[in-house]
Structure formats: structure tokens, C-alpha cells
Write a protein that holds these residues in place. Structure first.
Motif, PDB file in Angstrom:
ATOM      1  N   ALA A  61      22.277   4.627   1.401  1.00 54.13           N
ATOM      2  CA  ALA A  61      21.929   4.110   0.503  1.00 54.13           C
ATOM      3  C   ALA A  61      21.909   3.101   0.351  1.00 54.13           C
ATOM      4  O   ALA A  61      20.517   1.793  -0.097  1.00 54.13           O
ATOM      5  N   LEU A  62      22.491   1.954   1.570  1.00 53.40           N
ATOM      6  CA  LEU A  62      21.883   0.320   1.867  1.00 53.40           C
ATOM      7  C   LEU A  62      20.800   0.239   2.904  1.00 53.40           C
ATOM      8  O   LEU A  62      19.896  -0.832   1.938  1.00 53.40           O
ATOM      9  N   ALA A  63      20.554   0.770   3.264  1.00 56.16           N
ATOM     10  CA  ALA A  63      18.751   1.027   4.108  1.00 56.16           C
ATOM     11  C   ALA A  63      18.078   1.190   2.919  1.00 56.16           C
ATOM     12  O   ALA A  63      16.604   0.406   3.316  1.00 56.16           O
ATOM     13  N   GLN A  64      17.952   1.913   2.055  1.00 53.18           N
ATOM     14  CA  GLN A  64      17.029   1.944   0.812  1.00 53.18           C
ATOM     15  C   GLN A  64      16.864   1.256   0.041  1.00 53.18           C
ATOM     16  O   GLN A  64      15.881   0.216  -0.238  1.00 53.18           O
ATOM     17  N   LEU A  65      17.719  -0.094   0.170  1.00 56.17           N
ATOM     18  CA  LEU A  65      17.977  -0.919  -0.612  1.00 56.17           C
ATOM     19  C   LEU A  65      17.204  -2.024   0.527  1.00 56.17           C
ATOM     20  O   LEU A  65      16.258  -3.056   0.006  1.00 56.17           O
ATOM     21  N   ALA A  66      17.490  -1.938   1.573  1.00 53.42           N
ATOM     22  CA  ALA A  66      16.771  -2.978   2.425  1.00 53.42           C
ATOM     23  C   ALA A  66      15.338  -2.617   2.964  1.00 53.42           C
ATOM     24  O   ALA A  66      15.095  -3.607   2.730  1.00 53.42           O
ATOM     25  N   MET A  67      14.923  -1.171   2.588  1.00 55.33           N
ATOM     26  CA  MET A  67      13.654  -1.768   1.974  1.00 55.33           C
ATOM     27  C   MET A  67      12.627  -1.604   1.653  1.00 55.33           C
ATOM     28  O   MET A  67      11.790  -2.193   1.204  1.00 55.33           O
ATOM     29  N   SER A  68      13.815  -1.762   0.208  1.00 56.62           N
ATOM     30  CA  SER A  68      12.950  -2.775  -0.926  1.00 56.62           C
ATOM     31  C   SER A  68      12.985  -3.970  -1.183  1.00 56.62           C
ATOM     32  O   SER A  68      12.143  -5.211  -1.837  1.00 56.62           O
ATOM     33  N   LYS A  69      14.128  -5.007   0.457  1.00 53.02           N
ATOM     34  CA  LYS A  69      13.936  -6.003  -0.208  1.00 53.02           C
ATOM     35  C   LYS A  69      13.941  -6.773   0.512  1.00 53.02           C
ATOM     36  O   LYS A  69      13.591  -8.035   0.180  1.00 53.02           O
ATOM     37  N   SER A  70      14.264  -6.144   1.682  1.00 48.41           N
ATOM     38  CA  SER A  70      13.943  -7.092   2.684  1.00 48.41           C
ATOM     39  C   SER A  70      11.929  -7.517   3.029  1.00 48.41           C
ATOM     40  O   SER A  70      11.177  -6.214   2.791  1.00 48.41           O
ATOM     41  N   ALA A  71      11.767  -8.959   3.723  1.00 49.52           N
ATOM     42  CA  ALA A  71      10.269  -8.874   4.151  1.00 49.52           C
ATOM     43  C   ALA A  71       9.757  -9.912   5.508  1.00 49.52           C
ATOM     44  O   ALA A  71       8.715  -8.548   5.694  1.00 49.52           O
ATOM     45  N   ASN A  72      11.193  -8.572   6.199  1.00 47.10           N
ATOM     46  CA  ASN A  72      11.478  -8.683   7.725  1.00 47.10           C
ATOM     47  C   ASN A  72      10.884  -6.826   8.072  1.00 47.10           C
ATOM     48  O   ASN A  72      11.228  -5.849   7.966  1.00 47.10           O
ATOM     49  N   PRO A  73       9.483  -7.143   8.781  1.00 50.65           N
ATOM     50  CA  PRO A  73       9.374  -5.577   9.494  1.00 50.65           C
ATOM     51  C   PRO A  73       9.901  -5.454  10.093  1.00 50.65           C
ATOM     52  O   PRO A  73      10.287  -3.940  10.348  1.00 50.65           O
ATOM     53  N   LYS A  74      10.265  -5.628  11.464  1.00 50.73           N
ATOM     54  CA  LYS A  74      11.351  -5.234  12.125  1.00 50.73           C
ATOM     55  C   LYS A  74      12.824  -4.762  10.971  1.00 50.73           C
ATOM     56  O   LYS A  74      12.871  -3.527  11.547  1.00 50.73           O
ATOM     57  N   LEU A  75      13.335  -4.914  10.745  1.00 47.59           N
ATOM     58  CA  LEU A  75      14.289  -4.344   9.455  1.00 47.59           C
ATOM     59  C   LEU A  75      14.340  -3.651   8.615  1.00 47.59           C
ATOM     60  O   LEU A  75      14.583  -2.512   8.752  1.00 47.59           O
ATOM     61  N   ARG A  76      12.686  -3.560   7.927  1.00 48.76           N
ATOM     62  CA  ARG A  76      12.101  -3.003   7.556  1.00 48.76           C
ATOM     63  C   ARG A  76      12.275  -1.093   7.939  1.00 48.76           C
ATOM     64  O   ARG A  76      12.071  -0.302   7.783  1.00 48.76           O
ATOM     65  N   ALA A  77      11.710  -1.921  10.018  1.00 48.81           N
ATOM     66  CA  ALA A  77      11.693  -0.111   9.945  1.00 48.81           C
ATOM     67  C   ALA A  77      12.964   0.437  10.760  1.00 48.81           C
ATOM     68  O   ALA A  77      12.639   1.419  10.626  1.00 48.81           O
ATOM     69  N   LEU A  78      13.909  -0.335  10.954  1.00 48.01           N
ATOM     70  CA  LEU A  78      15.440  -0.071  11.004  1.00 48.01           C
ATOM     71  C   LEU A  78      15.844   0.976   9.743  1.00 48.01           C
ATOM     72  O   LEU A  78      16.425   1.710   9.934  1.00 48.01           O
ATOM     73  N   ALA A  79      15.901   0.292   8.381  1.00 44.20           N
ATOM     74  CA  ALA A  79      15.928   0.634   7.568  1.00 44.20           C
ATOM     75  C   ALA A  79      15.464   1.971   7.569  1.00 44.20           C
ATOM     76  O   ALA A  79      15.750   3.369   7.071  1.00 44.20           O
ATOM     77  N   SER A  80      13.674   2.321   7.746  1.00 41.76           N
ATOM     78  CA  SER A  80      13.351   3.633   7.507  1.00 41.76           C
ATOM     79  C   SER A  80      13.427   4.563   8.731  1.00 41.76           C
ATOM     80  O   SER A  80      13.896   5.503   8.276  1.00 41.76           O
ATOM     81  N   SER A  81      14.055   4.254  10.243  1.00 42.81           N
ATOM     82  CA  SER A  81      15.193   5.047  10.763  1.00 42.81           C
ATOM     83  C   SER A  81      15.588   5.144  10.514  1.00 42.81           C
ATOM     84  O   SER A  81      16.610   6.441  10.229  1.00 42.81           O
ATOM     85  N   ILE A  82      17.029   4.773   9.905  1.00 40.82           N
ATOM     86  CA  ILE A  82      17.913   4.969   9.446  1.00 40.82           C
ATOM     87  C   ILE A  82      18.232   5.936   8.394  1.00 40.82           C
ATOM     88  O   ILE A  82      18.673   6.533   8.008  1.00 40.82           O
TER      89      ILE A  82
END
Length: 196
Positions: A61-82
Motif C-alpha cells: 500500500a505504501l509503495a503504491q502511494l510512492a509510485m503515484s507521488k514520487s518523481a524520483n526514478p530510483k524511489l519509484r523503482a524501489l517502490a515497484s520492486s516492493i
């Protein structure tokens, strides 16, 4: 009488021959056993599965929020992996629970009560502040769940559960390492994040 005896012996020979044709290898064979049902998980193992699957639900749930909110590609990649890795772990736990407890498996944990507070906290943030808060939450949550996986990998009596936990550890450690690196990229040091 002799004709009757010969007829009985002849029919017995036919029966014996038919039995030998229909049931090859049946002579001396042990009766077939029903397949053994796998042992049920004990209370400690069930508690670990509930904790792990609750953690999966929260982190997804938190990673899905991060994928929609963050512009940082590294963080979005981590969130996607999570999202993908925790969903895969959750599926393994659900399969194990179904195998050991039938359709009434205990493979679905309930996310912690404070998930709403954690999401609200993240929703209020933007940019680097969001990224740092999310990465900090992932560091804290992964530290906790890794400790539980280590115990299960070493002490579970169920081979399948030990295997899931042991294989999950490097995946979770990878998430922890990536979250730490993101925190260091943004702030130069890890910091504690309020949320849980």
C-alpha cells in the motif's frame, strides 16, 4: 464328480490368469496408502505468516502511494520492486497456508491499524520530504520484518516455511539496502521517521 472337479479347477485357473494380467505386480505388493497430508503449522508459524502477510499488505500500500507521488526514478523503482516482491511472498504464504490448512488458510494478514496514519503522513508531504519519509519508513519496516524472517528461517519446523523465509531474506535485504541508499542520497544520513 471328476468332471465337476476339473471344471472348477479350470475356472480357477482362468480367474488366476485374469488376475495376474489385470494386476501385474500385485503379488507380494503392499496395499496402496493414501498420500499423507502435510502437517499443520504450529501457532508460532501461523503467527509469523500473519505478521509477514500483514507487512506485505502494508508495504504494498505504501509503495503504491510512492509510485503515484514520487518523481524520483530510483524511489519509484524501489517502490515497484516492493510491490511485486511482496505480492510474490504473499502468494507463497497463501499457498503454504492453503496446503496446510485447506481452504481455511491463514495466509492473509491484516495491515497494521496505523497504516492510515502512515499514509496520511506521506500524503501531506511533497518532493524530497516525501521521498525521505517513504525511504525512512521502508528502512524501519524492513528491519523489523527481516528479524522475523531470520527467526522463521532458522527455527520453523516446517521445511516449506523455512525455505520461503530463507529465500525471502535476500529480497528484503535488497529493499532495505536500496531504501538506505535513497536516504543517504537525500540527506547524507539515515534518520528516524515517525509513523510506526
Amino acid at each position: 464328480m471328476t468332471a465337476l472337479r476339473d471344471a472348477v479347477f479350470a475356472s480357477m485357473r482362468v480367474v488366476v490368469l485374469m488376475w495376474l494380467i489385470v494386476a501385474p505386480g500385485a503379488v507380494g505388493a503392499a496395499p496402496a496408502k493414501a498420500p499423507a497430508r502435510p502437517p499443520k503449522l504450529d501457532a508460532r508459524e501461523q503467527a509469523f505468516i500473519a505478521q509477514a502477510t500483514a507487512d506485505d499488505a502494508m508495504q504494498i500500500a505504501l509503495a503504491q502511494l510512492a509510485m503515484s507521488k514520487s518523481a524520483n526514478p530510483k524511489l519509484r523503482a524501489l517502490a515497484s520492486s516492493i510491490v511485486s516482491d511482496h505480492a510474490a511472498l504473499n502468494l507463497q504464504f497463501a499457498r503454504l497456508a492453503a496446503a496446510t490448512h485447506g481452504s481455511k488458510g491463514h495466509g492473509h494478514g491484516v495491515p497494521p491499524a496505523n497504516i492510515s496514519a502512515m499514509k496520511s503522513h506521506l500524503q501531506a508531504l511533497q518532493g524530497d520530504a516525501f521521498d525521505q519519509a517513504f525511504a525512512g519508513m521502508m528502512v524501519n519496516e524492513h528491519r523489523k520484518i527481516i528479524a522475523a524472517y531470520e527467526v522463521a528461517a532458522k527455527t520453523s519446523a516446517d521445511d516449506r516455511l523455512r525455505t520461503i523465509a530463507a529465500r525471502g531474506l535476500p529480497v528484503l535485504q535488497g529493499h532495505l539496502d536500496e531504501a538506505r541508499a535513497l536516504m543517504k542520497d537525500g540527506s547524507g544520513a539515515e534518520k528516524q521517521v515517525v509513523g510506526r
